[in-house]
Design a protein around this motif. Structure first.
Motif, short mmCIF file in Angstrom:
data_model
loop_
_atom_site.label_atom_id
_atom_site.label_comp_id
_atom_site.label_asym_id
_atom_site.label_seq_id
_atom_site.Cartn_x
_atom_site.Cartn_y
_atom_site.Cartn_z
N PHE A 123 -5.07 13.27 12.15
CA PHE A 123 -4.50 12.25 11.27
C PHE A 123 -3.49 12.95 10.37
N GLY A 131 0.44 14.21 -1.79
CA GLY A 131 -0.99 14.47 -1.58
C GLY A 131 -1.77 13.27 -2.07
N ASP A 133 -0.64 11.18 -4.23
CA ASP A 133 0.34 10.08 -4.25
C ASP A 133 0.86 9.91 -2.82
N PHE A 156 -1.73 20.51 5.78
CA PHE A 156 -3.20 20.44 5.64
C PHE A 156 -3.82 19.51 6.69
N ILE A 157 -3.31 19.54 7.90
CA ILE A 157 -3.80 18.60 8.91
C ILE A 157 -5.01 19.19 9.64
N PHE A 232 1.07 2.06 5.38
CA PHE A 232 0.31 2.50 4.19
C PHE A 232 -1.05 1.82 4.16
N SER A 233 -1.04 0.54 4.47
CA SER A 233 -2.31 -0.19 4.48
C SER A 233 -3.24 0.36 5.58
N ASP A 240 -10.67 4.65 3.93
CA ASP A 240 -11.93 4.01 3.49
C ASP A 240 -13.06 4.40 4.46
N ARG A 311 -15.62 -5.92 2.75
CA ARG A 311 -14.68 -4.93 2.19
C ARG A 311 -15.55 -3.80 1.62
N THR A 313 -14.27 -0.66 0.48
CA THR A 313 -13.47 0.36 -0.21
C THR A 313 -14.24 1.03 -1.35
N TYR A 362 -10.52 16.84 -0.17
CA TYR A 362 -9.79 16.11 0.90
C TYR A 362 -10.27 14.68 1.07
N GLU A 363 -9.46 13.94 1.81
CA GLU A 363 -9.63 12.48 1.97
C GLU A 363 -9.72 11.77 0.62
N GLY A 364 -8.95 12.28 -0.33
CA GLY A 364 -8.92 11.73 -1.68
C GLY A 364 -9.80 12.55 -2.60
N ILE A 368 -9.14 10.72 -7.42
CA ILE A 368 -8.63 9.54 -6.69
C ILE A 368 -9.77 8.54 -6.42
N VAL A 372 -9.78 4.66 -7.40
CA VAL A 372 -10.09 3.56 -6.48
C VAL A 372 -11.23 2.70 -7.04
N1 CAA Z 1 -7.22 -1.03 2.20
C1 CAA Z 1 -6.15 -1.78 2.55
N2 CAA Z 1 -5.00 -1.81 1.84
C2 CAA Z 1 -4.95 -1.07 0.72
C3 CAA Z 1 -6.02 -0.26 0.30
C4 CAA Z 1 -7.20 -0.27 1.08
N3 CAA Z 1 -8.26 0.46 0.75
N4 CAA Z 1 -5.68 0.39 -0.84
C5 CAA Z 1 -4.43 0.00 -1.12
N5 CAA Z 1 -3.99 -0.88 -0.19
C6 CAA Z 1 -2.71 -1.59 -0.14
C7 CAA Z 1 -2.58 -2.44 -1.41
O1 CAA Z 1 -3.19 -3.70 -1.24
C8 CAA Z 1 -1.09 -2.54 -1.59
O2 CAA Z 1 -0.59 -3.53 -0.73
P1 CAA Z 1 0.28 -4.76 -1.34
O3 CAA Z 1 1.51 -4.08 -1.91
O4 CAA Z 1 0.55 -5.61 -0.14
O5 CAA Z 1 -0.55 -5.39 -2.37
C9 CAA Z 1 -0.59 -1.19 -1.08
O6 CAA Z 1 -1.63 -0.65 -0.23
C10 CAA Z 1 -0.29 -0.22 -2.19
O7 CAA Z 1 -1.46 -0.10 -2.98
P2 CAA Z 1 -1.47 0.67 -4.37
O8 CAA Z 1 -0.37 0.13 -5.23
O9 CAA Z 1 -2.85 0.66 -4.90
O10 CAA Z 1 -1.03 2.14 -3.89
P3 CAA Z 1 -0.81 3.47 -4.71
O11 CAA Z 1 0.46 4.06 -4.26
O12 CAA Z 1 -1.01 3.21 -6.17
O13 CAA Z 1 -1.96 4.44 -4.14
C11 CAA Z 1 -4.12 5.47 -4.05
C12 CAA Z 1 -3.28 4.18 -4.24
C13 CAA Z 1 -5.55 5.00 -4.05
C14 CAA Z 1 -3.91 6.47 -5.17
C15 CAA Z 1 -3.75 6.10 -2.67
O14 CAA Z 1 -2.46 6.67 -2.70
C16 CAA Z 1 -4.73 7.15 -2.22
O15 CAA Z 1 -5.80 6.84 -1.68
N6 CAA Z 1 -4.40 8.46 -2.40
C17 CAA Z 1 -5.18 9.55 -1.87
C18 CAA Z 1 -4.68 9.90 -0.50
C19 CAA Z 1 -5.69 10.66 0.32
O16 CAA Z 1 -6.88 10.33 0.36
N7 CAA Z 1 -5.21 11.65 1.04
C20 CAA Z 1 -6.02 12.38 1.94
C21 CAA Z 1 -5.21 12.75 3.12
S1 CAA Z 1 -6.07 12.81 4.64
C22 CAA Z 1 -7.07 14.14 4.64
O17 CAA Z 1 -7.39 14.69 3.65
C23 CAA Z 1 -7.67 14.51 5.95
C24 CAA Z 1 -7.25 15.85 6.47
O18 CAA Z 1 -6.97 15.99 7.64
C25 CAA Z 1 -7.33 17.01 5.59
#
Ligand code: CAA
Length: 378
Positions: A123, A131, A133, A156-157, A232-233, A240, A311, A313, A362-364, A368, A372
């Protein structure tokens, strides 16, 4: 309210516990010491049907439910959090979004590859300046005739330098913010795909983390995942689900650390008696046990909410936040019981403590998860 696991979930627990004890535990220390991707173990997990276990049988998977999927990661992570991470990423972050958002053609092509085909999934969301953001990624995708052209890089994949199939997020319209991000299925064999820096990490040494680079990478038009602008969604929904996997991983680390400490304190004699006979030790174990029970309830509830189509989340964020902090606290306290021995590589506890730390990142990050949770409840 039902607190019993189903027969299938119990069977998964039993199978994974046996597998972990016999196949994972014996090589966990060496995997860490040599920073080696546990390829043979992952191949065996493909053979067992654990890689892609949540995928329906029609697409080559085992058709397991989300709670069984979490239990598998929990059991693996008791002995080797790297193995738990590789599986969690493959199942939750690659099979998950293809299953949920893929067209019938995409599911028929990619899910069998990710199950019976022994192809590893990854992913790719995070970028150097995106990150927490996550919406600020710079990777771009433009449509040219019958294909997309991707340019940019991801960091960081997890599974980065071993994966064959990636779910990648890129801007298709910069002017639209989060609504200008789209998701793609990208194969590592596509022209213009390359692997960059391999990360050297504090922990999770067996989990292959790398930079991924797209240089005019050609991706077939039909590999857009979900609708254009919905990326993004899709990323948020995927995370989640992924957060339940990390909660399960952290829960496994905490249980593994507690078990090691219980064994050690039974035989370590100081001041004339085994140190588990001191009330200080017993009280620490009582707190660890209580935390693990609470973490299990949160994690299993989040999985149950997902399975019920609710839901989930907030449930997933609560489980991930609680269990990752629990893993950190538990490994630190467990190591303390080992005294100087715990600080050496002769015991697995220092590895468990190093591995636990990433679950808060990681994964938030924990911060973060609080964003949420508070954003949803207030
Ligand atoms: N499910 C569905 N849609 C969602 C959602 C969810 N859980 N959360 C947000 N959305 C949608 C919102 O409804 C919104 O849509 P609309 O504009 O249509 O209403 C849109 O997304 C934007 O939402 P926000 O304004 O809340 O978005 P934001 O820019 O403020 O960000 C955040 C919110 C929670 C901070 C998000 O950026 C986030 O989760 N950040 C952390 C990222 C993360 O976890 N990164 C990890 C990377 S992967 C990894 O670590 C794995 C690896 O391989 C190492």
């Amino acid at each position: 309210m039902e607190f019993e696991l189903t027969r299938e979930q119990e069977l998964v627990r039993k199978m994974m516990r046996e597998f972990t004890e016999t196949q994972v535990k014996p090589i966990a220390a060496e995997t860490d010491k040599t920073s080696t991707y546990p390829r043979e173990t992952i191949e065996k997990l493909f053979d067992l049907g654990v890689m892609g276990m949540i995928v329906p049988e029609a697409y080559g998977g085992a058709g397991a439910d989300d709670l069984a999927g979490a239990i598998a990661i929990e059991e693996l992570s008791k002995q080797c959090a790297s193995t738990g991470d590789i599986v969690a990423t493959h199942n939750g972050l690659c099979c998950g979004p293809i299953l949920q958002h893929g067209t019938e053609e995409q599911k028929k092509k990619y899910l069998p590859m990710l199950t019976t085909g022994h192809h590893v999934g990854a992913f790719a969301l995070t970028e150097p300046n995106a990150g927490s953001d996550a919406s600020k990624g710079q990777t771009e995708a433009r449509l040219e005739g019958d294909h997309w052209v991707l340019n940019g890089s991801k960091i960081f994949i997890t599974n980065g330098y071993v994966a064959d199939v990636f779910v990648v997020f890129a801007m298709t319209d910069k002017s639209k913010g989060t609504k200008g991000i789209s998701a793609f299925i990208v194969e590592s064999s596509y022209p213009g795909f390359s692997v960059g820096k391999h990360e050297e990490k504090m922990g999770l040494h067996g989990s292959p983390t790398a930079e991924i680079v797209f240089t005019d990478c050609i991706v077939p038009k039909e590999n857009l995942l979900g609708r254009e602008g919905k990326g993004f969604s899709i990323a948020m929904q995927t995370l989640d689900g992924g957060r339940i996997g990390i909660a399960a991983q952290a829960l496994g680390i905490a249980q593994g650390a507690m078990a090691e400490a219980m064994d050690f304190t039974k035989t370590r004699v100081q001041f004339g008696k085994p140190i588990d006979k001191f009330q200080n030790t017993q009280f620490v174990f009582a707190d660890m046990y209580m935390g693990i029970q609470a973490g299990q309830l949160l994690t299993y509830k989040a999985a149950a909410s997902k399975m019920a189509g609710k839901r989930f989340t907030v449930d997933a964020a609560c489980a991930k936040l609680f269990c990752s902090e629990l893993a950190m606290k538990t490994t630190v306290k467990a190591l303390q019981m080992f005294g100087g021995y715990g600080y050496t590589r002769d015991y697995p506890i220092e590895r468990m403590m190093r591995d636990a730390k990433i679950t808060e990142i990681y994964e938030g990050t924990s911060e973060i998860q609080r964003v949420v949770i508070s954003g949803n409840i207030l």
